[in-house]
Design a protein around this motif. Structure first.
Motif, PDB file in Angstrom:
ATOM      1  N   PRO A 122       0.828  -1.214   0.000  1.00  0.00           N
ATOM      2  CA  PRO A 122       0.000   0.000   0.000  1.00  0.00           C
ATOM      3  C   PRO A 122       0.858   1.257   0.000  1.00  0.00           C
ATOM      4  N   PRO A 123       0.355   2.370  -0.569  1.00  0.00           N
ATOM      5  CA  PRO A 123       1.161   3.605  -0.625  1.00  0.00           C
ATOM      6  C   PRO A 123       1.546   4.129   0.750  1.00  0.00           C
ATOM      7  N   SER A 124       0.714   3.871   1.775  1.00  0.00           N
ATOM      8  CA  SER A 124       1.009   4.387   3.108  1.00  0.00           C
ATOM      9  C   SER A 124       1.941   3.489   3.902  1.00  0.00           C
ATOM     10  N   SER A 125       2.364   2.386   3.315  1.00  0.00           N
ATOM     11  CA  SER A 125       3.206   1.456   4.048  1.00  0.00           C
ATOM     12  C   SER A 125       4.581   2.062   4.287  1.00  0.00           C
ATOM     13  N   SER A 126       5.075   1.895   5.523  1.00  0.00           N
ATOM     14  CA  SER A 126       6.422   2.393   5.829  1.00  0.00           C
ATOM     15  C   SER A 126       7.488   1.572   5.118  1.00  0.00           C
ATOM     16  N   TRP A 127       7.180   0.286   4.829  1.00  0.00           N
ATOM     17  CA  TRP A 127       8.133  -0.548   4.111  1.00  0.00           C
ATOM     18  C   TRP A 127       8.356  -0.026   2.705  1.00  0.00           C
ATOM     19  N   LYS A 128       7.336   0.552   2.102  1.00  0.00           N
ATOM     20  CA  LYS A 128       7.487   1.039   0.729  1.00  0.00           C
ATOM     21  C   LYS A 128       8.513   2.166   0.659  1.00  0.00           C
ATOM     22  N   ARG A 129       8.507   3.044   1.654  1.00  0.00           N
ATOM     23  CA  ARG A 129       9.514   4.108   1.678  1.00  0.00           C
ATOM     24  C   ARG A 129      10.916   3.530   1.871  1.00  0.00           C
ATOM     25  N   PHE A 130      11.022   2.503   2.707  1.00  0.00           N
ATOM     26  CA  PHE A 130      12.324   1.865   2.887  1.00  0.00           C
ATOM     27  C   PHE A 130      12.777   1.183   1.613  1.00  0.00           C
ATOM     28  N   TYR A 131      11.858   0.489   0.911  1.00  0.00           N
ATOM     29  CA  TYR A 131      12.201  -0.164  -0.352  1.00  0.00           C
ATOM     30  C   TYR A 131      12.707   0.844  -1.363  1.00  0.00           C
ATOM     31  N   ARG A 132      12.018   1.945  -1.493  1.00  0.00           N
ATOM     32  CA  ARG A 132      12.423   2.943  -2.493  1.00  0.00           C
ATOM     33  C   ARG A 132      13.773   3.556  -2.136  1.00  0.00           C
ATOM     34  N   ALA A 133      14.013   3.794  -0.851  1.00  0.00           N
ATOM     35  CA  ALA A 133      15.323   4.325  -0.462  1.00  0.00           C
ATOM     36  C   ALA A 133      16.427   3.317  -0.741  1.00  0.00           C
ATOM     37  N   PHE A 134      16.137   2.042  -0.464  1.00  0.00           N
ATOM     38  CA  PHE A 134      17.142   0.994  -0.725  1.00  0.00           C
ATOM     39  C   PHE A 134      17.397   0.855  -2.214  1.00  0.00           C
ATOM     40  N   LEU A 135      16.323   0.875  -3.025  1.00  0.00           N
ATOM     41  CA  LEU A 135      16.499   0.751  -4.474  1.00  0.00           C
ATOM     42  C   LEU A 135      17.213   1.956  -5.061  1.00  0.00           C
ATOM     43  N   ALA A 136      17.010   3.123  -4.474  1.00  0.00           N
ATOM     44  CA  ALA A 136      17.699   4.315  -4.963  1.00  0.00           C
ATOM     45  C   ALA A 136      19.181   4.307  -4.609  1.00  0.00           C
ATOM     46  N   ALA A 137      19.529   3.698  -3.466  1.00  0.00           N
ATOM     47  CA  ALA A 137      20.931   3.685  -3.036  1.00  0.00           C
ATOM     48  C   ALA A 137      21.710   2.523  -3.631  1.00  0.00           C
ATOM     49  N   TYR A 138      21.026   1.458  -4.065  1.00  0.00           N
ATOM     50  CA  TYR A 138      21.735   0.270  -4.544  1.00  0.00           C
ATOM     51  C   TYR A 138      22.608   0.546  -5.767  1.00  0.00           C
ATOM     52  N   PRO A 139      22.138   1.271  -6.807  1.00  0.00           N
ATOM     53  CA  PRO A 139      23.035   1.508  -7.955  1.00  0.00           C
ATOM     54  C   PRO A 139      24.334   2.214  -7.581  1.00  0.00           C
ATOM     55  N   PHE A 140      24.275   3.136  -6.622  1.00  0.00           N
ATOM     56  CA  PHE A 140      25.498   3.836  -6.211  1.00  0.00           C
ATOM     57  C   PHE A 140      26.422   2.896  -5.416  1.00  0.00           C
ATOM     58  N   ALA A 141      25.827   2.055  -4.569  1.00  0.00           N
ATOM     59  CA  ALA A 141      26.654   1.085  -3.837  1.00  0.00           C
ATOM     60  C   ALA A 141      27.293   0.084  -4.785  1.00  0.00           C
ATOM     61  N   ASN A 142      26.536  -0.367  -5.785  1.00  0.00           N
ATOM     62  CA  ASN A 142      27.091  -1.296  -6.765  1.00  0.00           C
ATOM     63  C   ASN A 142      28.194  -0.633  -7.593  1.00  0.00           C
ATOM     64  N   LEU A 143      27.995   0.644  -7.935  1.00  0.00           N
ATOM     65  CA  LEU A 143      29.028   1.371  -8.675  1.00  0.00           C
ATOM     66  C   LEU A 143      30.297   1.511  -7.848  1.00  0.00           C
ATOM     67  N   ALA A 144      30.147   1.782  -6.549  1.00  0.00           N
ATOM     68  CA  ALA A 144      31.332   1.887  -5.685  1.00  0.00           C
ATOM     69  C   ALA A 144      32.042   0.548  -5.575  1.00  0.00           C
ATOM     70  N   TRP A 145      31.276  -0.553  -5.501  1.00  0.00           N
ATOM     71  CA  TRP A 145      31.873  -1.891  -5.419  1.00  0.00           C
ATOM     72  C   TRP A 145      32.670  -2.217  -6.677  1.00  0.00           C
ATOM     73  N   GLU A 146      32.074  -1.995  -7.844  1.00  0.00           N
ATOM     74  CA  GLU A 146      32.767  -2.271  -9.093  1.00  0.00           C
ATOM     75  C   GLU A 146      33.956  -1.334  -9.294  1.00  0.00           C
ATOM     76  N   GLY A 147      33.806  -0.086  -8.876  1.00  0.00           N
ATOM     77  CA  GLY A 147      34.926   0.850  -8.989  1.00  0.00           C
ATOM     78  C   GLY A 147      36.087   0.472  -8.091  1.00  0.00           C
ATOM     79  N   TRP A 148      35.783  -0.103  -6.931  1.00  0.00           N
ATOM     80  CA  TRP A 148      36.836  -0.586  -6.026  1.00  0.00           C
ATOM     81  C   TRP A 148      37.665  -1.669  -6.696  1.00  0.00           C
TER      82      TRP A 148
END
Length: 362
Positions: free
Chosen positions: A150-176
């Motif tokens: 549901p849009p009001s779910s607190s998990w949804k905000r956590f999912y979106r924050a995690f999905l937004a941060a994952y590409p940058f974390a993956n880029l840092a891993w590959e760059g390392w």
């Protein structure tokens, strides 16, 4: 300039230091073995879901156990991983002091216990956790696209924050890893991979003494198997021989699997499939029956507009690419996520096999 580039890609003046091509090639070997074995398990599961379906559902866990056995065998016998031994390399422990110099030793003596277990954990656990993380990200993206929560779910905000941060974390891993390889190429680092640096080991080529030591170890094993030895020694030797034979069988199978992967890519290519269809024009087989004989099979509804799971008019029509049957999206998503198979046919199915259907009313 060309001479400078050739000098960088060579052994950089050290006879035992492998070139960048050797270390990159051995890294890519294991990355090609996993898809080959996964494709074989998928073919077996599709041919007989009742018998081999569990292998597809628990492939990651089964693969990590086989990988653990294989890497443990080669680290204890050859002081190297399977791919490193395939290219004639071995691991040498670095001193824990400030100088960080390699502790020269023969391959038969093995790595120190701390370096051994650190290498084993990094070789096995890091690829397993990375594969699990990629599957988790893929599942969360599908849930976010189809608004499962549901849009009001607190998990949804956590999912979106995690999905937004994952590409940058993956880029840092590959760059390392890329930065470490560049330092190795320029002679500024002893290891081409951060994982080797974390294990405090360095890759070097096998020497003539190492080869002679391996040959002598094989002769000693054969002599230990003679009847003159005690029963305990013979049992221990038999156990080591059995484990060594199993690991050798796995390594040989993985080596053949690299070639088999190329064959499968050609066999399932679009050009080859068109040729096969032109040569074999077989009639359409009858619809598959339910394969789970232990429970009552869910009969298909009489009306084609009803979902086979909820027996209501379908909402958000979604087909399974593995069987072709159409369900409600929520029904199909929930069932496939829990059982990893088609509700009607029992064919192995994953969430990426859900296909959205668009009707003229949409």
């Amino acid at each position: 300039m060309a001479e400078r580039g050739a000098h960088l890609t060579a052994a950089s003046g050290h006879d035992d230091r492998p070139s960048i091509f050797e270390v990159v090639a051995q890294d890519s070997l294991m990355s090609t073995v996993r898809p080959a074995l996964q494709h074989v398990i998928k073919v077996l599961a599709e041919s007989n879901p009742g018998r081999y379906g569990f292998l597809w559902r628990w492939f990651d866990e089964a693969y990590v156990l086989l990988d653990l056995l294989l890497q443990q065998h080669y680290l204890s016998r050859r002081s190297a991983s399977f791919s490193e031994n395939f290219y004639g390399l071995k691991r040498v422990a670095l001193s824990r002091g400030g100088d960080g110099k390699p502790l020269r030793s023969l391959v038969t003596t093995g790595l120190p216990q701390g370096h051994h277990y650190a290498s084993l954990c990094l070789l096995v656990l890091v690829p397993y956790l990375r594969a699990k993380l990629e599957k988790l990200v893929s599942r969360l993206r599908e849930e976010d696209d189809y608004s499962i929560h549901p849009p009001s779910s607190s998990w949804k905000r956590f999912y979106r924050a995690f999905l937004a941060a994952y590409p940058f974390a993956n880029l840092a891993w590959e760059g390392w890893f890329l930065g470490q390889q560049l330092c190795y190429l320029l002679g500024k680092a002893r290891q081409h991979s951060p994982l080797l640096r974390m294990a405090s080991v360095q890759l070097v080529r096998l020497t003539a003494e190492d080869v002679r030591g391996l040959e002598e170890g094989a002769r000693d094993t054969n002599m230990a198997a003679q009847p003159s030895c005690s029963l305990t020694d013979r049992v221990r030797t038999a156990a080591k021989t059995a484990l060594g034979g199993l690991a050798f069988s796995l390594s040989t199978g993985l080596s053949v699997g690299v070639f088999f992967l190329q064959f499968l890519e050609w066999w399932y290519s679009s050009e080859n499939q068109e040729t096969i269809k032109a040569l074999t024009a077989l009639p359409v087989p009858p619809p598959p029956v339910h394969l789970d004989l232990g429970t009552d099979p869910p009969l298909l509804p009489t009306l084609k507009a009803l979902c086979p799971l909820c027996r209501r008019v379908r909402a958000n029509d979604t087909a399974l690419a593995t069987s072709g049957f159409v369900f409600c999206y929520r029904c199909a998503y929930t069932y496939v996520k829990a059982h990893q198979r088609c509700p009607v046919t029992g064919y192995p199915t994953e969430l990426q096999h859900l296909v959205k259907l668009y009707t003229p009313d949409n």
